[in-house]
Write an enzyme that holds these catalytic residues in place. Structure first.
Site, PDB file in Angstrom:
ATOM      1  N   SER A 265      -7.019  35.302  56.512  1.00  0.00           N
ATOM      2  CA  SER A 265      -6.962  34.445  55.487  1.00  0.00           C
ATOM      3  C   SER A 265      -7.271  33.077  56.208  1.00  0.00           C
ATOM      4  O   SER A 265      -8.014  32.177  55.286  1.00  0.00           O
ATOM      5  CB  SER A 265      -5.385  34.250  54.971  1.00  0.00           C
ATOM      6  OG  SER A 265      -5.031  35.427  54.322  1.00  0.00           O
TER       7      SER A 265
ATOM      8  N   GLN B 150       2.762  35.562  57.592  1.00  0.00           N
ATOM      9  CA  GLN B 150       1.944  34.743  57.032  1.00  0.00           C
ATOM     10  C   GLN B 150       1.453  33.585  57.893  1.00  0.00           C
ATOM     11  O   GLN B 150       0.406  33.303  57.885  1.00  0.00           O
ATOM     12  CB  GLN B 150       2.776  34.161  55.970  1.00  0.00           C
ATOM     13  CG  GLN B 150       1.860  32.867  55.039  1.00  0.00           C
ATOM     14  CD  GLN B 150       2.737  32.386  54.057  1.00  0.00           C
ATOM     15  OE1 GLN B 150       3.752  32.763  53.649  1.00  0.00           O
ATOM     16  NE2 GLN B 150       1.873  31.672  53.142  1.00  0.00           N
TER      17      GLN B 150
ATOM     18  N   TYR C  68      -3.292  43.733  48.180  1.00  0.00           N
ATOM     19  CA  TYR C  68      -4.822  43.954  48.510  1.00  0.00           C
ATOM     20  C   TYR C  68      -5.418  44.726  47.189  1.00  0.00           C
ATOM     21  O   TYR C  68      -4.839  45.689  46.844  1.00  0.00           O
ATOM     22  CB  TYR C  68      -4.828  44.377  49.961  1.00  0.00           C
ATOM     23  CG  TYR C  68      -4.612  43.252  50.880  1.00  0.00           C
ATOM     24  CD1 TYR C  68      -5.480  42.448  51.398  1.00  0.00           C
ATOM     25  CD2 TYR C  68      -3.612  43.717  51.695  1.00  0.00           C
ATOM     26  CE1 TYR C  68      -5.151  41.567  52.328  1.00  0.00           C
ATOM     27  CE2 TYR C  68      -2.879  42.807  52.815  1.00  0.00           C
ATOM     28  CZ  TYR C  68      -4.006  41.593  53.090  1.00  0.00           C
ATOM     29  OH  TYR C  68      -3.852  40.965  54.171  1.00  0.00           O
TER      30      TYR C  68
ATOM     31  N   ARG D 209      -0.559  41.534  54.702  1.00  0.00           N
ATOM     32  CA  ARG D 209      -0.177  40.543  53.770  1.00  0.00           C
ATOM     33  C   ARG D 209       1.284  40.481  53.356  1.00  0.00           C
ATOM     34  O   ARG D 209       1.489  40.787  52.265  1.00  0.00           O
ATOM     35  CB  ARG D 209      -1.044  40.316  52.758  1.00  0.00           C
ATOM     36  CG  ARG D 209      -0.930  38.964  51.964  1.00  0.00           C
ATOM     37  CD  ARG D 209      -2.327  38.553  50.870  1.00  0.00           C
ATOM     38  NE  ARG D 209      -3.439  38.209  51.684  1.00  0.00           N
ATOM     39  CZ  ARG D 209      -4.759  38.041  51.344  1.00  0.00           C
ATOM     40  NH1 ARG D 209      -4.698  38.136  50.144  1.00  0.00           N
ATOM     41  NH2 ARG D 209      -5.652  37.786  52.090  1.00  0.00           N
TER      42      ARG D 209
ATOM     43  N   ASP E  64      -1.783  35.259  59.888  1.00  0.00           N
ATOM     44  CA  ASP E  64      -2.633  35.657  59.123  1.00  0.00           C
ATOM     45  C   ASP E  64      -4.080  35.125  59.543  1.00  0.00           C
ATOM     46  O   ASP E  64      -4.521  34.345  58.628  1.00  0.00           O
ATOM     47  CB  ASP E  64      -2.440  35.581  57.531  1.00  0.00           C
ATOM     48  CG  ASP E  64      -3.394  36.394  56.670  1.00  0.00           C
ATOM     49  OD1 ASP E  64      -4.456  37.007  57.274  1.00  0.00           O
ATOM     50  OD2 ASP E  64      -3.001  36.646  55.501  1.00  0.00           O
TER      51      ASP E  64
END
Length: 390
Positions: free
Chosen positions: A146, A140, A242, A135, A143
């Site tokens: 996510s 991004q 995290y 992350r 990901d």
């Protein structure tokens, strides 16, 4: 022409109930523009409402024989980890050959996948898992975890509402008022945050808990009440924001706090994860026994082993009067939205890790080193190795 001379295979997902696909006609077109030859298994996109004709229009070749598809590919893109193909009476790993690349959600730390990961290494496959993408800002757009967590958090609450034997919102009737359901969300990363927001929108009274102060504050911003797990921040927050893996002593402390209040909750959404590792057990069987009959647990963390001690992977069961949902492919239940996100994420990922048609295994790139599971010879994923040696 980053993908020049690369043959990329898009097989049909064979896990029961899995309607997602790893590429859309839009991303197939982008791969072809970068020089790739894209092979799509016939019917691969039907569950996500993408026809073979749309893939052909994008420039893909449609193959009906999955064994030929796997054999011809340099790179295989999947959504779920390799499965046993009942029709062929063969495991998907057995369809692969040495030197091939595999990119998918492997969940290598999950005990149920250890044998499959060992087989990938034995076959000489270079495999990368999407659930270990770090992350960081430059990752991004890649990901997938996510993206899929957003879907799982939303759908998980709807699944709880469907089984819950009472209204979720407060209801005023001619014979009196019915109180709203009480919810507890454990782990308020992307999935938990979406779950808390969805439960709140549906009218539940939502409590949420996360060992990370920032994640807990975000849950409060969508209307949930905090449940303080009393874990020191230094012990709770790891690299990239995290959650850290806790000691058994701190886990016992966390479980004790939850156990004191668990009786008042009508449903639990469990989404506490440690990147690349087995999910922590936060709900024991003794705690389930304390819950009111008719309560519901949705264990979103099941792909990494689950947060509830007695969740059965892939099943919905009733134990001690509590319904425990261990569905393993929740994002696959919203295939149109999840495929749209997933396909864009995976395209960004392969654009990053592939250069001139190859993946440079010796690279010191943080994204590549975090996601590499087998390097064509052995297992190299740290979380998998730790889980296998426990």
């Amino acid at each position: 022409m980053n993908f020049k001379d690369l043959k990329i295979a898009i097989p049909t997902e064979i896990m029961e109930g899995e309607d997602r696909v790893s590429a859309t006609p839009e991303t197939v077109s982008s791969m072809i523009e970068e020089g790739a030859e894209v092979l799509v298994q016939a019917g691969a996109g039907e569950g996500s409402f993408f026809s073979d004709q749309k893939y052909q229009a994008a420039g893909a070749e449609i193959l009906t024989d999955v064994e030929k598809l796997f054999a011809a590919a340099d790179l295989i893109l999947k959504v779920k980890e390799p499965q046993f193909n009942q029709e062929l009476d063969k495991h998907e790993v057995d369809l692969m050959h040495a030197g091939q690349y595999l990119i998918t959600f492997i969940h290598p730390a999950s005990p149920g996948n250890h044998q499959m990961v060992k087989k990938l290494a034995e076959k000489g496959i270079i495999s990368l898992t999407l659930d270990s993408i770090p992350r960081i800002s430059k990752a991004q757009a890649m990901d997938t975890l996510s993206s899929m967590s957003t879907v799982a958090g939303y759908k998980g609450v709807l699944m709880a509402a469907d089984i819950l034997p009472k209204f979720m919102p407060m209801i005023t009737t001619g014979v009196g008022m019915i109180k709203p359901a009480n919810a507890l969300v454990l782990g308020t990363g992307v999935a938990g945050l979406q779950a808390a927001a969805t439960a709140k929108r549906l009218g539940a009274v939502v409590h949420a808990a996360d060992i990370r102060p920032e994640a807990s504050e975000q849950a409060q911003s969508v209307g949930s009440k905090p449940l303080d797990l009393e874990i020191p921040e230094a012990e709770a927050v790891g690299e990239g924001g995290y959650a850290k893996e806790l000691s058994e002593k701190l886990l016992e402390k966390e479980r004790g706090i939850i156990a004191e209040q668990i009786e008042k909750f009508d449903f639990l959404i469990l989404s506490a994860l440690i990147p690349g590792k087995v999910a922590p057990i936060l709900i024991t069987e003794a705690m389930v026994k304390k819950m009111e009959p008719g309560s519901v647990i949705v264990d979103i963390a099941i792909d990494q082993g689950g947060n509830c001690e007695i969740t059965e992977p892939g099943k919905i069961v009733k134990k001690h009067g509590v319904t425990i949902i261990g569905t393993k492919n929740i994002p696959g239940m919203l295939p149109k939205s999840s495929t749209w996100m997933f396909s864009k994420n995976i395209y960004k990922f392969i654009s990053h890790v592939i250069e001139a048609g190859k993946i440079e295994i010796e690279s010191d790139d943080e994204i590549l080193s975090s996601t590499l599971v087998t390097d064509g010879e052995k297992i190299v994923h740290q979380g998998a190795l730790e889980a296998m040696n426990k």
